[in-house]
Design an enzyme around this catalytic site. Structure first.
Site, PDB file in Angstrom:
ATOM      1  N   GLY A  64       0.816  -1.211   0.000  1.00 21.36           N
ATOM      2  CA  GLY A  64       0.000   0.000   0.000  1.00 21.36           C
ATOM      3  C   GLY A  64       0.843   1.251   0.000  1.00 21.36           C
ATOM      4  O   GLY A  64       1.999   1.246  -0.414  1.00 21.36           O
ATOM      5  N   CYS A  93      11.492   0.958   3.858  1.00 30.18           N
ATOM      6  CA  CYS A  93      10.642   1.054   2.673  1.00 30.18           C
ATOM      7  C   CYS A  93       9.369   1.875   2.927  1.00 30.18           C
ATOM      8  O   CYS A  93       9.443   3.093   2.944  1.00 30.18           O
ATOM      9  CB  CYS A  93      10.344  -0.338   2.130  1.00 30.18           C
ATOM     10  SG  CYS A  93       9.987  -0.285   0.372  1.00 30.18           S
ATOM     11  N   LEU A  94       8.227   1.230   3.189  1.00 23.90           N
ATOM     12  CA  LEU A  94       7.019   2.001   3.510  1.00 23.90           C
ATOM     13  C   LEU A  94       7.345   2.939   4.678  1.00 23.90           C
ATOM     14  O   LEU A  94       6.836   4.058   4.755  1.00 23.90           O
ATOM     15  CB  LEU A  94       5.882   1.038   3.879  1.00 23.90           C
ATOM     16  CG  LEU A  94       4.498   1.656   4.036  1.00 23.90           C
ATOM     17  CD1 LEU A  94       3.929   2.077   2.689  1.00 23.90           C
ATOM     18  CD2 LEU A  94       3.519   0.672   4.692  1.00 23.90           C
ATOM     19  N   HIS A 184      15.554  -3.076   1.118  1.00 22.81           N
ATOM     20  CA  HIS A 184      15.262  -4.089   2.134  1.00 22.81           C
ATOM     21  C   HIS A 184      16.542  -4.678   2.726  1.00 22.81           C
ATOM     22  O   HIS A 184      17.130  -5.591   2.144  1.00 22.81           O
ATOM     23  CB  HIS A 184      14.386  -5.197   1.535  1.00 22.81           C
ATOM     24  CG  HIS A 184      12.962  -4.781   1.418  1.00 22.81           C
ATOM     25  ND1 HIS A 184      11.932  -5.413   2.073  1.00 22.81           N
ATOM     26  CD2 HIS A 184      12.405  -3.743   0.751  1.00 22.81           C
ATOM     27  CE1 HIS A 184      10.802  -4.788   1.804  1.00 22.81           C
ATOM     28  NE2 HIS A 184      11.058  -3.778   0.994  1.00 22.81           N
ATOM     29  N   GLU A 186      16.897  -6.646   5.021  1.00 18.65           N
ATOM     30  CA  GLU A 186      16.716  -8.019   5.515  1.00 18.65           C
ATOM     31  C   GLU A 186      16.634  -9.059   4.403  1.00 18.65           C
ATOM     32  O   GLU A 186      16.569 -10.247   4.686  1.00 18.65           O
ATOM     33  CB  GLU A 186      15.449  -8.078   6.378  1.00 18.65           C
ATOM     34  CG  GLU A 186      14.115  -8.153   5.636  1.00 18.65           C
ATOM     35  CD  GLU A 186      13.737  -6.913   4.826  1.00 18.65           C
ATOM     36  OE1 GLU A 186      14.368  -5.849   5.026  1.00 18.65           O
ATOM     37  OE2 GLU A 186      12.836  -7.001   3.982  1.00 18.65           O
TER      38      GLU A 186
HETATM   39  N1  GLN Z   1       8.396  -2.775   0.536  1.00 17.10           N
HETATM   40  C1  GLN Z   1       7.639  -1.789   0.870  1.00 17.10           C
HETATM   41  O1  GLN Z   1       7.512  -1.401   2.024  1.00 17.10           O
HETATM   42  C2  GLN Z   1       6.835  -1.193  -0.230  1.00 17.10           C
HETATM   43  C3  GLN Z   1       6.227   0.138   0.102  1.00 17.10           C
HETATM   44  C4  GLN Z   1       5.177   0.566  -0.885  1.00 17.10           C
HETATM   45  N2  GLN Z   1       4.028  -0.290  -0.773  1.00 17.10           N
HETATM   46  C5  GLN Z   1       5.737   0.529  -2.272  1.00 17.10           C
HETATM   47  O2  GLN Z   1       5.435  -0.366  -3.017  1.00 17.10           O
HETATM   48  O3  GLN Z   1       6.502   1.373  -2.645  1.00 17.10           O
END
Ligand code: GLN
Ligand code: ISJ
Length: 731
Positions: A64, A93-94, A184, A186
């Site tokens: 999202g 990320c998000l 990421h 991880e």
């Molecule tokens: N890996 C994520 O946290 C993705 C965040 C966000 N949903 C995006 O696609 O950019």
């Protein structure tokens, strides 16, 4: 004086990688105690009084958008807490996107989304990148941020790619203790930008705590409602309350050079369609053991539908109902098996007796907290979601060594064992009967236009950041006219001839008849103590054609960014599922090996996990079952992140998957088990018994942003083909 252990709060935004982050954090900060909550379980008012007890907060990635309240939850409020509640926070990320947009940055879609893609990240070598050179990292994102000139957020790292140009990869707040990365750390393919970078964050967080919270002392315990500490000791039902008496397996083994497994099945009742029958068939490499159940009238069959709150135990002549009060079917089955535990079988044999059967895709909904809406007459339309039979007597064949074991869990059953050995020897002299023709069938394929439309819908969700990969599937109906029908057993024999598979299966567990030629193991687990759980996701498929040699297939699969990305996403998801059940000890043993099957080449990875050394045997004993509970439906059949992807697929596909996309296999009464992914399979429901046969076959494939709709349609057909040949058809 004992050093106080830091408490760290991990906020999970329903991402399928959160426990990978937890494991990385534990590696970077070994003394830390990790408390995990979801982003929608607490309000900021709930969290404020708790924050002062934590040393730091980690914000996980998620599906999202950071500007949608239901996607980001409480995270957005954390950036705005008053000074007295301020705490070091690290976002992924998000999490980065939220930090940025809450401080004036703008949010954009990437020109070309990056899901499971490796990029080189550049940085100035300071703050969280202190001591690091260029880092290679994995990206899973559709969105990105552009910072406000002169704002409170400063860029720390960036990457440059052909399609998107420069993209910000890490940021920090100029005076608050907030850091975040777009990539990421991880992921299994992220290098030093993972561990070393989290260690740097922890150093910065500690410095900040010393400077700005001089009175802060980490408490020995924190009680956070609606949270759990990771790693959590897995659920173990109160076995000690049961009156457990352990019986011994009676068994004998012989070498039978020309073992005729199919004739043996027939001798044991494979043709008698009124009776139940179970055959787990290793019909091709790398399968090794085939299991034949010798079921009797009193063999209990356990069934459950996810929308009902009871379990039924049926024998050939009786039916009993057990209400699931204050428990779930997983615990009920765990206790059932535990009260029938055995010892003393041959340790070489993976199955001594116990449960065998299948669990549907929807059986995995409960743990994901997704409901399966069903009509009142659901029993006519649906296969039971749990359909297992308890096997007391069995024959196990090692297909690689022509060795056979005859086994019984019943007391004083030597006579049966010896008679069965005699029968096996006699049957091995008999010739294989020839197979009948497949007969005429009518096939209703998924609609091509609709499938392509669904792929486009999937891609829209991939572009909007709701999913990184969606395993889209379609349903094919094969109608066999009553007069042309051959027996379902003969049908299985045809299927195994045209599509021999390592995870074959013929299950006649009324109301379901289930035929499988699956290439994919989902989960196997060894006996306790020292139980090792192994998952073998397949992702990446190339149709076998005369010119596609191994070399060509390797080039097409391992040389393809798209195929590697598809597999990587599922490897990361499965690592998370496994970390959820076993804690820290998870290893990716193989990454993207090319394996050959009858009609396709596939990319396969192998991930293993185990509980810490010295774990009591009774906890190890239910570990495999617990991993299964926490990992269904199989990640390779959902896509990632799992929950959001399953929800999206539910609405795109518009029908339940049933046994397809679930698992089938066994759980041995002596511990250990093996479950395959139910693909390249077909099913028949008894409700259609008196008319034409209506077989259902599911097939599909992973849709990523790089998918070409026509190539995906062809891939789905390639998978379907293996099963269609069992009906004398192809596509
Ligand atoms: N890996 C994520 O946290 C993705 C965040 C966000 N949903 C995006 O696609 O950019
Ligand atoms: C969806 C199916 O297969 C799954 C999807 C694969 C892929 O996308 O490459 C490979 C194996 C399975 O995990 C199927 O066979 O129907």
């Amino acid at each position: 004086m004992t050093e106080k252990r830091p408490h760290i709060l991990l906020i999970d935004s329903y991402c399928s990688f959160a426990y990978n982050l937890a494991a990385l954090c534990k590696k970077a900060i070994p003394s830390s105690i990790l408390h995990v909550i979801r982003n929608d379980t607490h309000t900021i008012k709930d969290l404020l009084p708790l924050l002062r007890q934590f040393s730091a907060v980690l914000i996980g990635p998620g599906p999202g958008s950071p500007d949608i309240t239901s996607d980001i939850g409480v995270v957005r409020d954390l950036w705005k807490v008053a000074d007295e509640h301020m705490i070091p926070i690290f976002g992924v990320c998000l999490g980065q996107q939220s930090l940025a947009i809450e401080h004036g940055a703008s949010l954009h879609r990437l020109e070309a989304v990056k899901h499971g893609q490796v990029s080189v990240v550049r940085h100035a070598g300071d703050e969280i990148f202190e001591g690091l050179g260029e880092v290679k990292v994995v990206r899973y994102h559709s969105l990105h941020v552009k910072l406000e000139e002169g704002g409170a957020i400063k860029e720390l790292a960036w990457t440059e790619d052909e399609e998107n140009g420069k993209v910000i990869m890490a940021i920090k707040h100029t005076f608050k203790p907030f850091w975040a990365v777009q990539y990421h750390p991880e992921s299994v393919l992220t290098d030093e930008g993972g561990l070393k970078m989290i260690m740097n964050f922890w150093k910065l967080a500690q410095d900040w705590n010393t400077r700005s919270r001089p009175l802060f002392v980490s408490p020995s315990q924190i009680c956070v409602p609606k949270s759990h500490i990771w790693p959590r000791v897995h659920r173990c039902c109160p076995h000690h309350e049961l009156n457990v008496s352990i019986d011994t397996v009676t068994h004998t083994s012989i070498a039978v050079p020309n073992i005729n497994v199919l004739r043996l099945c027939e001798h044991l009742g494979a043709y008698d369609s009124s009776r139940r029958f179970v055959f787990l068939d290793s019909a091709a490499s790398p399968g090794q053991f085939s299991i034949l159940a010798c079921l009797g009238d009193s063999s209990p069959q356990v069934t459950h539908y996810v929308n009902e709150d009871f379990i039924e135990v049926t024998t050939q002549n009786s039916k009993q109902r057990y209400e699931l009060v204050g428990t779930d079917f997983w615990t009920w089955l765990d206790q059932y098996r535990n009260s029938r535990k055995v010892a003393g079988g041959d340790s070489e044999v993976p199955f001594w007796g116990g449960f065998a059967g299948y669990l549907t895709y929807e059986a995995g909904y409960e743990v994901l907290n997704i409901s399966a809406p069903r009509q009142k007459d659901h029993r006519d339309a649906h296969h039971p979601d749990v359909n297992l039979v308890w096997i007391d007597r069995s024959v196990v064949v090692d297909t690689t060594r022509s060795r056979v074991w005859v086994q019984s869990l019943l007391r004083d059953d030597d006579k049966w064992v010896q008679e069965t050995v005699h029968t096996i020897v006699c049957l091995s002299q008999e010739p294989e009967p020839s197979l009948p023709p497949a007969g005429e069938v009518t096939i209703q394929f998924p609609d091509h236009m609709q499938y392509v439309k669904s792929i486009k819908q999937c891609k829209e969700y991939l572009f909007s950041g709701d999913s990184y990969e969606l395993c889209l599937t379609g349903q094919t109906h094969i109608t066999v006219p009553k007069e042309a029908a051959i027996s379902t057993w003969q049908r299985y024999k045809l299927l195994r001839t045209v599509n021999p598979a390592p995870h074959g299966g013929y299950l006649r567990l009324h109301p379901t008849t289930f035929l499988s030629s699956s290439p994919e193991r989902f989960l196997s687990y060894s006996r306790s103590p020292g139980t090792i759980c192994q998952l073998r996701p397949i992702k990446g498929t190339v149709r076998k054609l005369p010119h596609i040699t191994r070399e060509v297939a390797e080039e097409m699969l391992t040389g393809s960014r798209k195929e590697i990305a598809e597999n990587l996403m599922i490897v990361d998801l499965i690592r998370h599922d496994l970390h959820n059940a076993v804690g820290e000890n998870v290893t990716t043993k193989k990454f993207c090996d090319v394996e050959e099957y009858e009609h396709v080449w596939q990319l396969v990875s192998v991930i293993e996990g185990s509980l810490p050394h010295g774990t009591p045997a009774e906890i190890d004993d239910t570990l495999g079952w617990e991993v299964l509970r926490r990992s269904l439906p199989p990640g390779s059949m959902t896509g990632a992140p799992k929950k959001r992807s399953v929800e999206l697929l539910q609405s795109i596909e518009g029908h339940e998957r049933g046994p397809y996309s679930g698992v089938f296999g066994y759980w041995c009464a002596g511990g250990g088990g093996d479950w395959s992914v139910t693909i390249r399979s077909c099913f028949l429901h008894d409700s259609k018994k008196d008319g034409d046969e209506d077989w259902i076959v599911g097939a599909g494939g992973a849709i990523t942003a790089l998918s070409d709709p026509e190539a995906e349609w062809d891939e789905m057909n390639a998978k379907l083909n293996g099963v269609l040949r069992g009906f004398g058809a192809s596509c």
